[in-house]
Design an enzyme around this catalytic site. Sequence first.
Site, PDB file in Angstrom:
ATOM      1  N   ASP A 152       0.835  -1.200   0.000  1.00 45.52           N
ATOM      2  CA  ASP A 152       0.000   0.000   0.000  1.00 45.52           C
ATOM      3  C   ASP A 152       0.873   1.254   0.000  1.00 45.52           C
ATOM      4  O   ASP A 152       0.583   2.235  -0.687  1.00 45.52           O
ATOM      5  CB  ASP A 152      -0.915  -0.005   1.231  1.00 45.52           C
ATOM      6  CG  ASP A 152      -1.536  -1.376   1.442  1.00 45.52           C
ATOM      7  OD1 ASP A 152      -2.700  -1.578   1.082  1.00 45.52           O
ATOM      8  OD2 ASP A 152      -0.814  -2.264   1.942  1.00 45.52           O
ATOM      9  N   ARG A 155       2.216   1.699  -3.443  1.00 44.78           N
ATOM     10  CA  ARG A 155       1.192   2.257  -4.337  1.00 44.78           C
ATOM     11  C   ARG A 155       1.033   3.758  -4.078  1.00 44.78           C
ATOM     12  O   ARG A 155       0.908   4.559  -5.001  1.00 44.78           O
ATOM     13  CB  ARG A 155      -0.159   1.554  -4.081  1.00 44.78           C
ATOM     14  CG  ARG A 155      -0.189   0.138  -4.608  1.00 44.78           C
ATOM     15  CD  ARG A 155      -1.440  -0.610  -4.159  1.00 44.78           C
ATOM     16  NE  ARG A 155      -1.500  -1.929  -4.803  1.00 44.78           N
ATOM     17  CZ  ARG A 155      -2.149  -2.974  -4.319  1.00 44.78           C
ATOM     18  NH1 ARG A 155      -2.794  -2.883  -3.164  1.00 44.78           N
ATOM     19  NH2 ARG A 155      -2.163  -4.114  -4.971  1.00 44.78           N
TER      20      ARG A 155
END
Length: 317
Positions: A152, A155
Amino acid sequence: MIDIKGNKVVLIGTGAVGSSYAFSMLNQGVCDELVLIDLNKQKSIGDVMDLNHGVLYAPTTTKVRFGKYTDCADAALVVICAGANQKPGETRLELVEKNMVIFKNIVGQVMDSGFDGIFLIATNPVDILTYATWKFSGLPKERVIGSGTILDTARFRYLLGDYFGVSPTSVHASIIGEHGDTEVAVWSSANISGIPLKDYAAHDHTENLEDKMIEIAVQVRDAAYKIIEAKGSTYYGIAMGLTRISRAILQNQDVILTVSALLEGEFGHENIYIGVPAVVNRQGVREVVEIPLSEREKELFDISVNTLKKIQEPFWI
Ligand SMILES: NC(=O)c1ccc[n+]([C@@H]2O[C@H](COP(=O)([O-])OP(=O)(O)OC[C@H]3O[C@@H](n4cnc5c(N)ncnc54)[C@H](O)[C@@H]3O)[C@@H](O)[C@H]2O)c1
């Protein structure tokens, strides 16, 4: 302090994530020996052959072979990517019951081998299964690590880098909390090479930064759903994240990564594995880094902890 010799890695689960991790490890030359284990022996044996045919072109001659649980005895690192994966529309937390049973069996067999190294867990729901691995194994907390929000955060930094026109390596920002729907984007300390986002944005971005921030956080949170919709599952990003953690461990890097680590009072919580920045080295998680959070971020992190606890607690009473 443990003294784990060698750089042997045993990978359990050679599906999409596991085999991508093996490929990534080979290409980055992180370990001396990589042993593959899976219920589906045929698939693993095929992967071993295929990977060995690429060794000539890798930066170093990693030995790759098919193995058994007894191979874990002298492994520095056991990486678990085995289990059921997320079906379209299924949340990571819905996977918990299926994978808890699989983990009891796998971790039991690893420990029966005499394993005394570090566990790295990727299977979802990763925070809950990392906690389960800690409980099932009886190993010290620092030697059980989950991939947490490593992906995450990648990203997040990619999307911010893309928006501001800089490499993700020049973006310093974290996603913490559950690897899932309640994860938290830590905007309060996000910066580009030390420059707060709003100041950097002032240079050449006329759009409303607040709107863009909301859009990016949603894109990060929902990325897995989008990829699963498009191609069935996600694997390259997490494979590279797992390789990054493996390098931090095996090369004793003391690097700060957002991984799932046990909280014992940090951020005001205890008895929970969750994604937080932590210093990772040859001992595993050296320490959790308590980055400052705004009041709202702290509230959201508390919600994330409580969401995981609600799902996890019935298994441990
Ligand atoms: N942490 C993250 O950021 C992240 C990202 C993507 C996927 N994942 C998770 O990784 C896991 C694996 O995903 P995938 O796409 O590779 O799934 P997959 O179905 O392709 O592979 C799973 C593998 O596990 C094996 N397996 C199942 N039970 C086993 C057992 N008892 N012993 C040994 N092997 C066993 C299967 O044979 C299969 O090869 C899933 O839980 C998925 O949700 C995590």
